[in-house]
Scaffold this motif. Structure first.
Motif, PDB file in Angstrom:
ATOM      1  N   LYS A 196      37.941  37.754  34.826  1.00  9.03           N
ATOM      2  CA  LYS A 196      38.467  39.111  34.974  1.00  9.03           C
ATOM      3  C   LYS A 196      39.460  39.187  36.130  1.00  9.03           C
ATOM      4  O   LYS A 196      40.597  39.647  35.959  1.00  9.03           O
ATOM      5  CB  LYS A 196      37.318  40.106  35.219  1.00  9.03           C
ATOM      6  CG  LYS A 196      36.253  40.110  34.139  1.00  9.03           C
ATOM      7  CD  LYS A 196      35.172  41.151  34.411  1.00  9.03           C
ATOM      8  CE  LYS A 196      34.335  40.873  35.643  1.00  9.03           C
ATOM      9  NZ  LYS A 196      33.511  39.655  35.567  1.00  9.03           N
ATOM     10  N   SER A 197      39.005  38.735  37.284  1.00  7.90           N
ATOM     11  CA  SER A 197      39.892  38.843  38.449  1.00  7.90           C
ATOM     12  C   SER A 197      41.142  37.995  38.272  1.00  7.90           C
ATOM     13  O   SER A 197      42.232  38.389  38.692  1.00  7.90           O
ATOM     14  CB  SER A 197      39.163  38.410  39.716  1.00  7.90           C
ATOM     15  OG  SER A 197      38.051  39.243  39.924  1.00  7.90           O
ATOM     16  N   THR A 198      40.989  36.833  37.666  1.00  5.82           N
ATOM     17  CA  THR A 198      42.154  35.973  37.452  1.00  5.82           C
ATOM     18  C   THR A 198      43.163  36.677  36.544  1.00  5.82           C
ATOM     19  O   THR A 198      44.374  36.643  36.806  1.00  5.82           O
ATOM     20  CB  THR A 198      41.715  34.634  36.843  1.00  5.82           C
ATOM     21  OG1 THR A 198      40.697  34.070  37.671  1.00  5.82           O
ATOM     22  CG2 THR A 198      42.872  33.669  36.753  1.00  5.82           C
ATOM     23  N   VAL A 212      42.504  44.061  43.912  1.00 10.55           N
ATOM     24  CA  VAL A 212      41.829  42.920  43.299  1.00 10.55           C
ATOM     25  C   VAL A 212      40.676  42.497  44.184  1.00 10.55           C
ATOM     26  O   VAL A 212      40.807  42.539  45.402  1.00 10.55           O
ATOM     27  CB  VAL A 212      42.766  41.696  43.174  1.00 10.55           C
ATOM     28  CG1 VAL A 212      42.239  40.733  42.136  1.00 10.55           C
ATOM     29  CG2 VAL A 212      44.164  42.102  42.885  1.00 10.55           C
ATOM     30  N   GLU A 213      39.590  42.054  43.584  1.00 14.65           N
ATOM     31  CA  GLU A 213      38.363  41.640  44.290  1.00 14.65           C
ATOM     32  C   GLU A 213      37.773  42.818  45.052  1.00 14.65           C
ATOM     33  O   GLU A 213      36.804  43.391  44.628  1.00 14.65           O
ATOM     34  CB  GLU A 213      38.598  40.468  45.257  1.00 14.65           C
ATOM     35  CG  GLU A 213      39.304  39.263  44.668  1.00 14.65           C
ATOM     36  CD  GLU A 213      38.458  38.423  43.715  1.00 14.65           C
ATOM     37  OE1 GLU A 213      37.285  38.764  43.471  1.00 14.65           O
ATOM     38  OE2 GLU A 213      38.986  37.435  43.180  1.00 14.65           O
ATOM     39  N   ALA A 214      38.375  43.161  46.178  1.00 15.78           N
ATOM     40  CA  ALA A 214      37.909  44.335  46.907  1.00 15.78           C
ATOM     41  C   ALA A 214      39.116  44.872  47.649  1.00 15.78           C
ATOM     42  O   ALA A 214      40.002  44.102  47.996  1.00 15.78           O
ATOM     43  CB  ALA A 214      36.808  43.945  47.881  1.00 15.78           C
ATOM     44  N   LEU A 258      41.912  48.471  38.692  1.00 20.49           N
ATOM     45  CA  LEU A 258      40.848  48.387  39.686  1.00 20.49           C
ATOM     46  C   LEU A 258      39.902  47.256  39.310  1.00 20.49           C
ATOM     47  O   LEU A 258      39.391  47.212  38.200  1.00 20.49           O
ATOM     48  CB  LEU A 258      40.070  49.705  39.750  1.00 20.49           C
ATOM     49  CG  LEU A 258      40.906  50.976  39.920  1.00 20.49           C
ATOM     50  CD1 LEU A 258      40.021  52.209  39.802  1.00 20.49           C
ATOM     51  CD2 LEU A 258      41.610  50.968  41.263  1.00 20.49           C
ATOM     52  N   ASP A 259      39.674  46.367  40.261  1.00 20.62           N
ATOM     53  CA  ASP A 259      38.772  45.249  40.013  1.00 20.62           C
ATOM     54  C   ASP A 259      37.407  45.595  40.597  1.00 20.62           C
ATOM     55  O   ASP A 259      37.235  45.625  41.808  1.00 20.62           O
ATOM     56  CB  ASP A 259      39.344  43.984  40.666  1.00 20.62           C
ATOM     57  CG  ASP A 259      38.629  42.729  40.230  1.00 20.62           C
ATOM     58  OD1 ASP A 259      37.759  42.811  39.341  1.00 20.62           O
ATOM     59  OD2 ASP A 259      38.948  41.662  40.773  1.00 20.62           O
ATOM     60  N   GLU A 260      36.453  45.860  39.746  1.00 18.92           N
ATOM     61  CA  GLU A 260      35.094  46.227  40.162  1.00 18.92           C
ATOM     62  C   GLU A 260      35.089  47.284  41.261  1.00 18.92           C
ATOM     63  O   GLU A 260      34.633  47.030  42.378  1.00 18.92           O
ATOM     64  CB  GLU A 260      34.338  44.972  40.591  1.00 18.92           C
ATOM     65  CG  GLU A 260      34.237  44.009  39.431  1.00 18.92           C
ATOM     66  CD  GLU A 260      33.375  42.796  39.730  1.00 18.92           C
ATOM     67  OE1 GLU A 260      32.541  42.882  40.646  1.00 18.92           O
ATOM     68  OE2 GLU A 260      33.529  41.794  39.040  1.00 18.92           O
ATOM     69  N   PRO A 261      35.561  48.487  40.923  1.00 20.41           N
ATOM     70  CA  PRO A 261      35.727  49.513  41.963  1.00 20.41           C
ATOM     71  C   PRO A 261      34.426  49.972  42.601  1.00 20.41           C
ATOM     72  O   PRO A 261      34.456  50.508  43.700  1.00 20.41           O
ATOM     73  CB  PRO A 261      36.398  50.672  41.214  1.00 20.41           C
ATOM     74  CG  PRO A 261      36.137  50.431  39.776  1.00 20.41           C
ATOM     75  CD  PRO A 261      36.016  48.952  39.606  1.00 20.41           C
TER      76      PRO A 261
HETATM   77 MG    MG Z   1      36.106  39.161  39.983  1.00 25.70          MG
END
Ligand code: MG
Ligand code: ATP
Lengths: 338, 297
Positions: free
Chosen positions: A63-65, A103-105, A176-179
């Motif tokens: 996902k993040s990639t 991304v990520e956080a 949003l990456d894992e908001p």
């Molecule tokens: Mg991730």
């Protein structure tokens, strides 16, 4: 008229596995590590204006990639990304002007105040009037704390500041990456409500990754489930619900009820492994009332008849394997060094 | 909510970016540590110069037919400043510059703020060039601050006067004594400061190049300093003499020329050209690498 805002076409990324790391793990040692890691494998998806798109997948699914590639942080091995019609590879600046993302956080300069951080990041996107910064601070509920340094912020405040930073360029698309990662239940709800409000009231298009199924069920109208770098299921949530959400039926004669449903409606009922004397059926377009009437008419006492809860959880668990794993393949010629 | 924010023009964008880098630099506490350290070290140097009697130095001068009776005859503010510059410019400032550069890219990568900047519509090139501009300014500020402190506090303690130096103290392979009259000295020190700054800018460019290659700030400055000190040590290896004129560290020391009786402008020009070439090479490499780089932090 659907208007695509984010288009991802045949996107792939192969990482060259770290030579030293693999040697340290006792794996294949030496300078010619013959393995590469395919983190993302020919992903296709389109986010249309107005969508709240949930990008689901277990840890390490890619996902993040994918999001990093969609934001131009890492270069795809192949495939392409377009944002608002602009190709990211050739027209990066115009493409990124439409986006607010993390991304990520979300990350901040911890030694500066929340407001200064917002000004810095927003200033990279364009001319941001003070009033707009104030408005955004109010919107995410950080009023009164904006002049404190970020290193005293709680996790939840940082998450809200992260969303504020995404909102400040007044984007058309938020990525949003894992908001809600790492937030307590209050924080999760707050952020979720905020995203919902932004999508409903401000008409923002949102692409969010998550592994919280109820979050996605609650927020999104479209989802894609990715595993080991590939999309294994994609669609509108309401349509997926029609085809994948089952009914849980409890009657006094489960076996006869199952036979009746098979005969009359051609639907296969299976015993529910989680509840004794319950059946799980795919209604195949038949209304709940219809099934209920048929069962009651045949003299079966219906004690419970309701759509299954946490169906997305179940689907996700069925479709994805639990352990973090990724495809390995022989390195391709001309692949980039990592 | 209103529509998308207005984009900045090219020049506005650059100015805004430099201003933001400046805000960050100012906000970081470690930015100010070098100024404090330099102040303390200058204080230390002053007490050492008060304490020393310079009897050996007087004897060495005597060997060159210059007869001083006591240290008061030649130890003045300028003398103290000129003789303290070597360790300061060769040792302390490179450390400060390397740390600052390491923090700017690798440090931001570690903190995650680099990716937060890179997903904004800013050319990557502008980011790295903006950082270099700020680092250059920082180098200039540090060099001038150091000289100002050395000369200023030196003069307050030991007064002014002509500057006598032993040429061998300044590595040009010559012997003999240089005397620069007091009236010329402020200009000489300023020139030395600017030359030293130019050297520091080359180091900063190298540090940015390394900083964009590695993942952590610590790795960045350890690597930069290792390369710098390794090159600096090469001059003690006689069989590498032929290489020495081409190293940037050689030309980083060229400010020492400013304390010879007759400045050899030719040598200074050669050094400036070398430094400029190194600067352009390091900076272009940094820009190219940074533009290609996959940001995975
Ligand atoms: Mg991730
Ligand atoms: N820089 C890298 N070098 C090598 N492999 C990487 C790199 N970044 C990610 N990977 C690998 O790519 C795969 C996908 O990682 P990614 O971070 O995209 O997963 P994710 O879906 O975001 O997971 P999570 O839910 O844990 O955040 C993983 O197997 C990961 O180990």
């Amino acid at each position: 008229m659907p208007e695509p805002l984010l288009e991802i076409e045949d996107l792939s990324k192969t990482f060259r596995r770290r030579v030293l790391a693999s040697a340290a793990r006792g794996g294949i040692a030496g300078a010619d590590d013959p393995f590469a890691l395919q983190a993302v494998d020919r992903i296709n998806l389109t986010v249309e204006r107005g969508d709240v798109f949930g990008f689901l997948g277990p840890n390490g699914a890619g996902k993040s990639t994918t999001i990093r590639m969609a934001l131009g942080l890492i270069h795809p091995t192949s495939g392409r990304v377009r944002i608002g019609g602009y190709d990211l590879a050739t027209d990066r600046l115009n493409a990124l002007r439409k986006v607010g993302a993390f991304v990520e956080a979300p990350a901040f300069y911890s030694y500066l105040t929340g407001r200064k951080n917002l000004e810095i990041f927003a200033g990279l996107s364009g001319r941001v009037p003070d009033a707009l910064v104030d408005e955004t601070i109010d919107l995410v509920g950080l009023r009164g704390r904006e002049h404190e340094r970020v290193n005293v912020y709680s996790h939840g405040m940082k998450a809200r500041l992260g969303i504020a930073a995404c909102l400040l360029p007044r984007p058309e698309l938020m990525i949003l990456d894992e908001p809600t990662d790492g937030l307590d239940p209050h924080g999760i709800r707050e952020i979720r409500e905020l995203i919902k409000r932004l999508a409903r009231q401000e008409g923002l298009t949102v692409f969010l990754s998550s592994h919280l199924l109820n979050e996605v069920e609650n927020l999104c109208n479209r989802i894609a489930i990715v595993e080991r770098g590939s999309i294994i299921l994609q669609g509108r949530l309401d349509e997926l619900e029609k085809t994948h959400r089952r009914l849980r039926i409890q009657t006094d004669k489960p076996q006869e009820s199952a036979a009746l449903l098979r005969e009359r409606f051609k639907i296969e009922a299976r015993p529910d492994p989680d509840a004794r004397a319950s059946l799980l059926v795919m209604p195949n377009g038949h209304a709940t009332e219809e099934l209920n009437a048929a069962l009651s008419g045949a003299g079966h006492a219906v004690r419970h008849l309701a759509p299954e809860e946490a169906w997305l959880d179940r689907l996700f668990l069925e479709l994805t394997t639990t352990k973090e794993s990724s495809k390995s393949s022989a390195p391709m010629a001309g692949e980039s060094l990592s | 909510m209103s529509g998308p924010v207005e984009a900045l023009s090219f020049t506005e964008g650059i100015l805004a970016y430099v201003r933001f880098e400046l805000t960050k630099l100012r906000g970081r506490r470690i930015t100010w540590v070098p100024f404090l350290v330099l102040t303390l070290v200058v204080g230390l140097i002053v007490s050492v110069f008060h304490y020393l009697q310079f009897t050996t130095v007087i004897q060495v001068f005597r060997a060159f037919q210059i007869f001083f009776q006591s240290k008061e005859d030649f130890v003045n503010g300028y003398y103290m400043a000129a003789h303290s510059m070597n360790p300061m410019f060769q040792l302390l400032l490179p450390i400060f510059i390397s740390v600052a550069s390491g923090l700017m890219i690798a440090g931001e990568a570690e903190a995650g703020t680099l990716r937060a900047c890179l997903i904004r519509p800013v050319p990557r090139r502008r980011l790295i060039l903006g950082k270099f501009a700020i680092l250059s300014g920082y180098s200039l500020a540090l060099c001038l601050f150091l000289l100002f402190m050395l000369v200023g506090i030196g003069i307050l303690n030991f007064g002014t006067g002509d500057l006598y130096t032993l040429n061998m103290a300044f590595h040009n392979g010559e012997t003999g004594v240089s005397m620069v009259p007091a009236a010329e000295l402020p200009f000489r020190f300023l020139m030395a400061g600017l030359l030293a700054t130019m050297g520091m800018m080359v180091l900063a460019a190298l540090a940015l190049l390394i900083s964009s290659l590695v993942e952590t700030a610590a790795m960045a400055y350890v690597l930069t300093l290792s390369i710098y000190f390794a090159l600096l040590t090469l001059r003690w290896l006689p069989f590498l003499d032929w290489l020495y004129p081409y190293l940037f560290v050689t030309h980083m020391l060229r400010w020492q020329q400013c304390f010879y009786e007759h400045i050899k402008l030719g040598e200074i020009y050669v050094s400036l050209v070398h430094l400029a070439c190194y600067l352009v090479a390091f900076l272009s490499a940094a820009v190219l690498l940074f533009e290609q780089k996959d940001v995975k932090s």
